[in-house]
Design an enzyme around this catalytic site. Structure first.
Site, short mmCIF file in Angstrom:
data_model
loop_
_atom_site.label_atom_id
_atom_site.label_comp_id
_atom_site.label_asym_id
_atom_site.label_seq_id
_atom_site.Cartn_x
_atom_site.Cartn_y
_atom_site.Cartn_z
N ASP A 415 32.61 156.94 94.87
CA ASP A 415 31.91 157.92 95.15
C ASP A 415 32.66 159.64 95.16
OD1 ASP A 415 29.40 159.07 96.46
OD2 ASP A 415 30.65 159.10 98.55
N PHE A 555 15.51 164.08 106.98
CA PHE A 555 16.20 164.05 105.78
C PHE A 555 16.12 162.72 105.38
CE2 PHE A 555 19.79 163.21 103.04
CZ PHE A 555 19.58 164.12 101.94
N ARG A 609 29.13 172.75 97.32
CA ARG A 609 27.62 172.17 97.71
C ARG A 609 26.83 173.28 98.02
NH1 ARG A 609 28.41 166.60 99.21
NH2 ARG A 609 26.97 166.98 100.96
N ASP A 691 25.33 164.11 94.05
CA ASP A 691 25.32 165.70 93.99
C ASP A 691 24.74 166.11 92.44
OD1 ASP A 691 26.13 166.29 96.31
OD2 ASP A 691 28.14 166.94 95.75
N ASN A 831 25.30 154.78 101.72
CA ASN A 831 24.73 154.73 100.11
C ASN A 831 25.90 154.22 99.33
OD1 ASN A 831 26.64 156.96 100.48
ND2 ASN A 831 25.76 158.35 99.02
N ASP A 832 26.97 153.81 99.57
CA ASP A 832 27.69 153.19 98.72
C ASP A 832 27.93 151.59 98.85
OD1 ASP A 832 28.64 155.96 97.78
OD2 ASP A 832 29.97 155.84 99.56
#
Length: 1137
Positions: A415, A555, A609, A691, A831-832
Site C-alpha cells: 500500500d 465518506f 494529496r 490515490d 482496505n489492505d
C-alpha cells in the site's frame, strides 16, 4: 379475520427456512415486552447467551477431538496404521518401536494445544464473569456478562467497555450522543461519535427507560464492523413510529465509553454473534512452499517403502521355492500355517516388511519442524532492531507456520498511504479560483501559537472573489467529522491548538481532515465545536458563526467523497462536498475548473494529496426532496447501502467548484532504501493504492521504485479512450519484447545493466477491463496473459485508483500465473486486509489507519523499513535452516533403514531386524534429534550484517532452490551410499570372522550394533561439517548427543533390566568395544562415509561457487589476515625504528 391472516403470514415467514426475512433479519423486543395487540405477532426468537468461547476444546471432548485432529495428518495416521499392524500380526519388531515415537509426538502436540486452550478458557472466564448493569423493573441490577440476553437494557458508565453489541437509546448528554473509542477493535484511538434514537434520547432514568415500548428489526449478525442496517418501531399512544438504525447507532462489544457520564442501550447481538467474535474467528490456513515440498518427499519415500516391501516379499517366496529353504529342520511350520492361503501369507509378509522398513518415514520430523517454527518465531519478536521506540511496539508473529516463506518472496505488493508514507498529514496550500494560499507557520500538522495570518503565492483576489474565498474556508471548517477536545496529556506531551485562553485539539479517524481543519486555523477560520447539532466556527473578525448540521453524507471508498448539508443563521441551506478530483470534477457545472485542475495536477506531480471542494445552494423544495430520498433509503432493511449510494448520487450533483487543497504525506524513514534493497534481492515491488496517478507516481519516484531512467508504460483510462484496450496492450507488449528480444525475462533480470528498466502504471478502471472475461470478439485476445507478460518484463508496477477488492484480484492474478511465484502483501489499513489475506504472506503495519491489517496479517511490523531485515535476514536464515532440517531428516532415515533392507538378503528375507528395539525406538527421538533442532534454530551460514549489506545473496535461495528435486536426490543418494558403506564395510570385516580378545566370535546383534554406532557418529558428524556458526551450545549438544549414545549403550547392555523378558543386548556393546578391529572399522567407515560429501563440496566451491560460498571463503581469508597484518606492521615498525 384480517388479523388472523397477518399472524399466519408472520408465522410462516419466521419459521419457514426458505423465507428471506427469516434468514436475513431478526426482531428484538426491548426489555422483552410484547408489542401492543394489533401491531404484529409476538414470536420470541432464540438467541445465544453472552458467553464468549474462544477455546476449541472442553474437558470432555479434548481427547477425542484432539486425537481426531492429529490423526488427520497423513504421517500420524500412517504410523497409527503401522502400530495397529504390529499389534495384530506377528511382526519382526515390537509395537513399542512405532508406538513410542508416535505416542511422544501425539503427547507433545496435545500438551502444547491443551495448554494454549487452557489459557483461552482462562481468558474467556475472566470476560464472561465480569459484572454488567441491567435495567429490570425500573431498577439497575448487577449480573454476570455471560447471563446477558438479547433485548436486555444495559446501563454503561464512562470508561466501561461494552459487554455486547448495543443500540444506543439515550445518554447523559442532552443531544443524545456519546463518545466511544474502538482501539481494541480497529486500533483507532480517536473518539467517535454515536447517536441515540431520536425518539428515546429524552429517557434518562431507569424508570423512564424501562417504560420504552419498542421493537427492533435488524439484519442477522455479520462481521463487517462498519455496516449495520436496522429499524426501530416505537409504540406511542398514537400510531407506531419507525426510525432507521445504522452503524452510527451501534455500539460494538470491546469498544469503550469516553467523555460521557453514562448511557442506556439495548443488547442486539450477544456472545459469539457479536461483530468482534465474528471478526476473531480463524482465517484460512496458509501452507508454505517448504511444507508442500515435505509432503511431496513424503510421498516419494512412501513409494520407496512400498517398493522395498514388495521386492522383499517377492524375493522371499522365490527364496522359499526350494522346499529345503521353505521348511528347514530348525524352523518347521505348524499345520495351521501350512493350511493358510498363499495370498494371505504373502499379504501378511508384505505388512511385516512394511513395519520393518517404516522408519524411513520420519514421524519425529513433523514435531521437530513444529518446534523449530514455534521457537524460531521468537527471534523476530526479540529483535531489538525491529523495535520502534516512538510507538513502543515490537514485531508481532501471528502465525509461525510461514517463517521460511519469508525467504522465498518474489513479489511484494505494498500500500502507499501509511505504509510507504507516514500518514502524518501536513497542510501545504489551498487554491481558490486559481489563487493559492499557504498558512505561514505549520509544523508536523500542528499550528504554532500566533499563526493567524496567511501568505499568498500570487496576487490577492479582488473584492468580488473575497466572498468565494470565505465560502471555501467555511466549507472546509464544516465538511468533516472532526471532534474538538479540551487539552489532554498524551504520553506526557500536551497536545492542543491555542485560541485565546482556552486550549483544545482536534481528533478524527482521518488524519487528512485534521490537517485541513488545522490548515484553516492558519488561514483565519477556526472550527470551535459541534453542540446541539450546531457547528460553530470563529471567523477572521473573531465572530462566532453558527451553522445547523442537517445531514452528513459519510465518506466511502467507492464514492471517494463526503458531504454535509447545513443551514446558516439566515436560514439558507448549503450542501458542501469534498473529495477526490475524479469524484468532484464530473459533478461540477460551474466554477474555474481549468485553473483548479491545473493546480491539482501540479500538486499531484509534487507528490501531494489533493482534494477538491464544491458546494450547492439548496432551495426549500430541493431540501425537502433530499430529505425524502435520504429517509427512504435509510429506512430500507434490504439493500440499504445500495439505496443510500443511489440517493447520494442524486444529491451530490450540479455542484459549483470552489477550489482544492494540498496535503503532504511524507515518506517513511528508509522507505526508499528498503525498496532499493528489495530490488537488488530480485524481488519485484508493486504499489497498489487508491490515490490518483500523479500523486502515486511522485511517491514512487521518491521511494526509488521508479528511477529517472525508468521508461514508464501507461495502461490508463486516458490512453484507452484514445485507442482500444486491445491495441494499447499489444503496443506495450511489443515495446517490452522488442527491448528484450523474443526471450521472456525472468524475475531477476530486470536489474541487469544492459536492459532498459520498464515501469508500468495501471489504474483501477483499466484493470477491471483487463480482468473481465474474454469477449466473443476474436480480436479481444487473452488480455490477462498479455497483461502478465508486460508485467513480467517490468521492474516495478504502480496500480492507482484501486478498490480494496481489486488489490486482492491483482495478488490472486500473480499467484495463479504459470510461474506460481511467492507473494507478500503489506499494508496498514482496513482496505489492505483483502490483499493481506490473499497473498502467501501477509504483513500488517502498526500505522494510523487502525489495527485491522495487523489483526488479519501473518506478521506485523512497526514500520515499512523493518521489512528489509525481516526478509533479507530472518527470512534467509529461516529458509536455510528448515531446508537443511528437512533434507537431513530424510538423509539420516535413509542411512538408518537401508542397511536393514540389505540385511534381508543375508537372512533369507526372514524379517529379522538388524538393530535392537531400543535403538529403533530412540534413534529419531534421542540420539539424533537435538543437534538438528539446535542447528535449525541458530545456524548462521553468513553474518547478518553481510546479509543486510548485500541483498543479492537473497537470490541464492530463491525459487525454493535448496529443496529442488536435484538436491533431494543428492541427499537420498548420499544416504544410500553411506548405508552401503556402513553395511558392507562391517560385513567384510565380519567375513574374516573377527574375534574378541577372549576368542569369542561376533554375533548378529554385535554386527547390528557396529553398523548402528557408525550410523549415529556419521550422521551427527555430517551435521557438524555442515555447521558454519559454532557456539558453546552447538558443541554441548553435538558432542553431548554422541556421549549420551555411548553411555546409554553401556548402561542398556551392562545391566540386567528386570522388566525385560529377554536381554539380547547384554554385554554386546562392551564386547564390541573390547575388539581392536571394531574400533578401527568404526573410524574407517565413518571416514569413508563422510569423504565423498566433503570432496564434492570442495570441488563445487572451487569450480562453481555460489555468491554465498564466495563470501564465506572471503570471510575466512579476512579472518586469517589480521595476524599477518599484525606481523607485517611489527616488522615495518622495527625497520622504521
Amino acid at each position: 379475520m384480517g388479523m388472523d391472516f397477518s399472524t399466519l403470514r408472520t408465522l410462516i415467514s419466521r419459521y419457514c427456512a426458505g423465507e428471506e426475512n427469516w434468514v436475513d433479519s431478526r426482531t428484538v423486543y426491548i426489555g422483552h415486552k410484547e408489542p401492543p395487540p394489533g401491531t404484529e405477532a409476538f414470536i420470541q426468537q432464540r438467541f445465544p447467551d453472552n458467553r464468549i468461547v474462544s477455546s476449541k476444546y472442553t474437558f470432555w471432548n479434548f481427547i477425542p477431538k484432539n486425537m481426531f485432529e492429529q490423526f488427520r495428518r497423513v504421517a500420524n495416521f500412517y504410523f497409527l496404521i503401522i502400530f495397529l499392524v504390529q499389534l495384530i500380526i506377528d511382526t519382526p519388531t515390537s509395537p513399542v518401536t512405532s508406538g513410542l515415537p508416535l505416542f511422544f509426538v501425539i503427547t507433545v502436540t496435545a500438551i502444547k494445544q491443551g495448554y494454549e486452550d487452557w489459557l483461552r478458557h482462562k481468558a474467556d472466564n475472566a470476560v464472561n464473569k465480569c459484572p454488567v448493569h441491567v435495567v429490570q423493573h425500573g431498577k439497575v441490577i448487577r449480573k454476570q456478562s455471560r447471563k446477558l440476553r438479547v433485548g436486555d437494557v444495559v446501563f454503561v458508565k464512562e470508561d466501561e467497555t461494552f459487554p455486547c453489541d448495543l443500540i444506543l437509546l439515550s445518554s447523559s448528554r442532552d443531544d443524545g450522543t456519546c463518545y466511544v473509542t474502538t482501539a481494541s477493535l480497529d486500533g483507532e484511538s480517536s473518539h467517535k461519535t454515536y447517536y441515540a434514537v431520536q425518539d428515546t434520547k429524552a429517557y434518562r432514568t431507569e424508570k423512564e427507560v424501562d417504560s420504552i415500548h419498542a421493537t427492533i428489526e435488524c439484519e442477522q449478525p455479520q462481521p463487517d464492523l462498519y455496516k449495520f442496517v436496522g429499524r426501530i418501531n416505537i409504540y406511542m399512544d398514537s400510531d407506531p413510529v419507525a426510525r432507521p438504525l445504522g452503524s452510527e447507532n451501534l455500539l460494538l462489544r470491546g469498544a469503550t465509553l469516553k467523555n460521557t457520564e453514562y448511557i442506556y442501550a439495548v443488547a442486539i447481538y450477544t456472545g459469539m454473534e457479536t461483530k468482534m467474535a465474528l471478526n476473531y474467528q480463524s482465517k484460512c490456513q496458509k501452507r508454505s512452499a517448504v511444507e508442500k515440498s515435505m509432503n511431496a518427499y513424503l510421498v516419494v519415500y512412501l513409494c520407496i517403502l512400498i517398493s522395498k516391501a514388495i521386492i522383499n516379499t517377492a524375493l522371499k517366496y522365490m527364496w522359499q521355492a526350494d522346499p529345503n529353504r521353505d521348511e528347514p529342520w530348525y524352523n518347521q511350520r505348524t499345520e495351521s500355517e501350512r493350511q493358510r492361503h498363499i495370498v494371505i501369507r504373502a499379504f501378511t509378509d508384505f505388512l511385516a516388511f512394511m513395519v520393518l522398513f517404516n522408519y524411513i518415514i520420519p514421524v519425529s520430523m513433523y514435531v521437530t519442524v513444529e518446534m523449530q517454527k514455534f521457537l524460531g518465531s521468537y527471534f523476530i519478536v526479540w529483535d531489538d532492531e525491529m523495535l520502534d521506540e516512538e510507538l513502543g511496539e515490537r514485531a508481532v508473529v501471528n502465525t509461525s507456520d510461514l517463517n521460511e516463506e519469508l525467504g522465498q518472496v518474489e513479489y511484494v505488493f505494498t500500500d502507499k498511504t501509511g505504509t510507504l508514507t507516514e500518514n502524518n498529514m501536513e497542510f501545504i496550500e489551498c487554491c481558490v479560483d486559481g489563487h493559492v494560499y499557504v498558512p505561514n507557520i505549520i509544523c508536523n500538522g500542528q499550528v504554532m501559537t500566533g499563526a493567524g495570518g496567511m501568505d499568498m503565492i500570487d496576487s490577492s483576489p479582488g473584492p468580488d472573489a473575497r466572498e468565494r474565498e470565505e465560502l471555501f474556508f467555511r466549507a472546509l471548517c464544516l465538511c468533516h467529522t472532526v471532534q474538538v477536545k479540551e487539552e489532554e496529556t498524551v504520553d506526557g506531551i500536551k497536545q492542543g491548538i491555542h485560541q485565546g485562553k482556552s486550549t483544545s485539539f482536534y481528533i478524527s479517524s482521518s488524519p487528512d481532515e485534521v490537517a485541513l481543519v488545522e490548515g484553516m486555523k492558519g488561514l483565519g477560520f477556526t472550527y470551535l465545536r459541534l453542540k446541539d447539532s450546531h457547528m460553530e466556527i470563529l471567523n477572521r473578525e473573531d465572530e462566532v458563526e453558527r451553522f445547523e448540521l442537517l445531514e452528513v453524507l459519510t465518506f466511502d471508498s467507492v464514492r471517494r467523497r463526503m458531504s454535509v448539508i447545513v443551514r446558516d443563521s439566515r436560514g439558507e441551506r448549503y450542501l458542501f462536498c469534498k473529495g477526490a478530483d475524479s469524484a468532484i470534477f464530473p459533478r461540477v457545472i460551474s466554477g474555474k475548473v481549468e485553473q483548479v485542475r491545473a493546480r491539482v495536477e501540479h500538486n499531484a506531480v509534487e507528490g501531494l494529496r489533493t482534494l477538491c471542494v464544491a458546494y450547492r445552494p439548496l432551495s426549500p423544495e430541493q431540501y425537502q426532496e433530499v430529505c425524502h430520498q435520504l429517509s427512504g433509503a435509510k429506512l430500507a432493511l434490504q439493500d440499504r447501502d445500495k439505496r443510500l449510494a443511489e440517493a447520494y448520487d442524486q444529491i451530490e450533483k450540479d455542484l459549483i467548484l470552489l477550489g482544492a487543497t494540498a496535503v503532504e504525506d511524507r515518506l517513511q524513514e528508509k522507505a526508499a532504501d528498503t525498496i532499493e534493497s528489495l530490488h537488488k534481492a530480485g524481488i519485484k515491488v508493486w504499489v497498489l493504492t487508491g490515490d490518483k496517478m500523479e500523486t502515486a507516481a511522485a511517491t514512487c519516484y521518491a521511494s526509488k521504485l521508479f528511477h529517472r531512467n525508468t521508461q514508464i508504460l501507461e495502461l490508463t483510462t486516458k490512453r484507452t479512450e484514445e485507442q482500444s484496450l486491445h491495441d494499447v496492450l499489444f503496443d506495450l507488449s511489443r515495446t517490452v519484447l522488442r527491448q528484450h528480444g523474443t526471450m521472456t525475462r525472468d524475475n531477476f533480470s530486470s536489474l541487469s545493466g544492459d536492459c532498459t528498466d520498464f515501469g508500468l502504471i495501471i489504474d483501477g478502471a483499466t484493470l477491471s477491463a483487463v480482468m473481465r472475461p474474454d469477449q466473443e470478439d476474436s480480436n479481444s485476445g487473452n488480455y490477462k496473459e498479455i497483461f502478465l507478460e508486460i508485467c513480467r518484463n517490468c521492474s516495478a508496477v504502480l496500480c492507482c485508483r484501486m478498490a480494496p477488492l481489486q488489490k486482492a484480484q491483482i495478488v490472486k492474478l500473480i499467484k495463479a500465473s504459470k510461474e506460481h511465484p511467492i507473494t507478500l502483501a503489506i499494508g496498514d489499513g482496513a482496505n489492505d486486509v483483502s490483499m493481506i489475506l490473499e497473498a502467501h504472506v501477509g504483513i500488517g503495519i502498526m500505522g494510523k489507519e487502525g489495527r485491522q491489517a495487523v489483526r488479519n496479517s501473518d506478521y506485523a511490523i512497526p514500520k515499512f523499513k523493518h521489512l528489509k531485515k525481516m526478509l533479507l535476514v530472518h527470512g534467509h536464515y529461516y529458509y536455510i535452516r528448515i531446508s537443511e532440517l528437512v533434507q537431513y531428516f530424510f538423509y539420516k532415515n535413509v542411512c538408518f533403514i537401508f542397511p536393514q533392507f540389505l540385511y534381508q538378503f543375508f537372512c533369507g528375507f526372514s524379517q529379522q531386524p538388524l538393530y535392537d528395539t531400543a535403538y529403533l525406538t530412540l534413534y529419531n527421538i534421542s540420539f539424533t534429534s537435538l543437534p538438528i533442532l539446535l542447528y535449525s534454530l541458530i545456524e548462521q551460514h553468513i553474518n547478518m550484517d553481510i546479509l543486510k549489506k548485500d541483498p543479492t545473496l537473497y537470490r541464492d535461495i530463491a525459487k525454493n532452490s535448496l529443496l529442488q528435486w536435484s538436491t533431494f536426490i543428492y541427499w537420498t543418494v548420499l544416504g544410500v551410499y553411506d548405508a552401503i558403506v556402513m553395511f558392507f564395510g562391517a560385513y567384510f570385516l565380519f567375513d574374516n570372522t573377527t574375534f574378541t580378545s577372549n576368542g569369542q566370535m561376533f554375533g548378529n546383534w554385535t554386527f547390528g550394533t557396529l553398523v548402528f554406532t557408525v550410523l549415529v557418529f556419521t550422521v551427527t558428524l555430517k551435521l557438524a561439517l555442515d555447521t558454519h556458526y559454532w557456539t558453546w551450545i552447538n558443541h554441548f549438544v553435538i558432542w553431548g548427543s554422541l556421549i549420551f549414545f555411548v553411555v546409554f549403550s553401556l548402561l542398556w547392555g551392562g545391566i540386567i533390566w528386570p522388566f525385560l523378558n529377554y536381554q539380547r543386548m547384554y554385554y554386546v556393546f562392551m564386547q564390541m568395544l573390547s575388539s581392536g578391529p571394531a574400533w578401527l572399522s568404526i573410524i574407517l567407515l565413518i571416514t569413508a562415509s563422510l569423504l565423498p560429501d566433503v570432496v564434492k563440496k570442495v570441488i563445487w566451491r572451487a569450480l562453481w561457487p555460489t555468491t554465498t560460498e564466495r563470501i564465506q571463503t572471503k570471510r575466512r581469508c579476512l579472518a586469517s589476515e589480521p595476524s599477518t597484518i599484525f606481523m607485517l606492521s611489527q616488522t615495518s615498525s622495527r625497520i622504521s625504528f
